[in-house]
Design a protein around this motif. Sequence first.
Motif, PDB file in Angstrom:
ATOM      1  N   ARG A  32       0.831  -1.209   0.000  1.00 24.53           N
ATOM      2  CA  ARG A  32       0.000   0.000   0.000  1.00 24.53           C
ATOM      3  C   ARG A  32       0.861   1.252   0.000  1.00 24.53           C
ATOM      4  O   ARG A  32       0.623   2.196  -0.769  1.00 24.53           O
TER       5      ARG A  32
ATOM      6  N   CYS B 250       1.195   4.058  -3.018  1.00 25.21           N
ATOM      7  CA  CYS B 250       0.894   5.460  -2.705  1.00 25.21           C
ATOM      8  C   CYS B 250       2.074   6.365  -3.070  1.00 25.21           C
ATOM      9  O   CYS B 250       1.891   7.433  -3.662  1.00 25.21           O
TER      10      CYS B 250
ATOM     11  N   THR C 153      -3.089  10.952  -3.100  1.00 26.57           N
ATOM     12  CA  THR C 153      -3.429   9.578  -2.749  1.00 26.57           C
ATOM     13  C   THR C 153      -4.106   9.507  -1.394  1.00 26.57           C
ATOM     14  O   THR C 153      -3.839  10.306  -0.502  1.00 26.57           O
TER      15      THR C 153
ATOM     16  N   SER D 220      -5.478   6.125   1.315  1.00 28.90           N
ATOM     17  CA  SER D 220      -5.301   4.690   1.448  1.00 28.90           C
ATOM     18  C   SER D 220      -6.231   4.113   2.500  1.00 28.90           C
ATOM     19  O   SER D 220      -6.644   4.792   3.445  1.00 28.90           O
TER      20      SER D 220
END
Length: 257
Positions: free
Chosen positions: A45, A49, A59, A61
């Motif tokens: 992740r 990003c 971005t 998440s």
Amino acid sequence: MHELTTRPAPRNHAVAGRVCDSSVVDPEEVSSTTILVVDDEDSIRDLICDAMSLAGHQTKSAAHGMEALRMLREEHVDLVILDVNMPGADGYEVLSRMRAADDRTPVIILTARQDKHDAKHGFELGADDFVRKPFGIEELVLRVSAILRRTSPAADSSAIEVGSIRLDAASHVVTCDGENIELSPTEYRLLATLMRNAGRLMTKEKLLSQVWGLDGSAETTVVESYVSYLRRKFGDRIVIRTVRTVGYQLLDPQAAS
């Protein structure tokens, strides 16, 4: 509960040994494009990003599906990068709920599964692209850019008409005999591609490339499936001629009769 994070595009940062200078990023794209990355693996992740930020995108998440769905309800997102294998609501369930709620945000599916039917299932649910792990981060960035270009309202502001079907690219509204026709994002892109090339024979390979961003050699029946969806929704008001083993041709019903 996992905390959702929002990351602005950095001025200068390295990912996997590569540096992206913010001077090559379009400031307008930075301020207007937000990508939601959903994956339960922190390292993946964070890597995605960082790479998207370097490419000029804002971005956000989420570490699991339910958080992603909440964010999609509450905040503006331009594209979702969505892992399949997550606890609780997996990626397919998240995508299914998005489309059921008429959320047409573009979605790229990530998966480590090797089942050849996975891609078909994802596209049938309304995914815009499908990437298998492990993947090249540069390729993912390019796929994101390609989807954002072709789904941007500014990409083509003209209206197209074939027979009684009218597609307004600026508003993403499709009508037939004056009636609004609800299409999934993938159905819309396939129809738009066929309408822009009305009368031309479009090979399956070309459709896979232009609509799904897939290599033309990919073994999948997704084109056949989506052509059948369009035929069901428009009935005899649309004529899509099948040229066996080659591709498809959209014809004006009056000219075809």
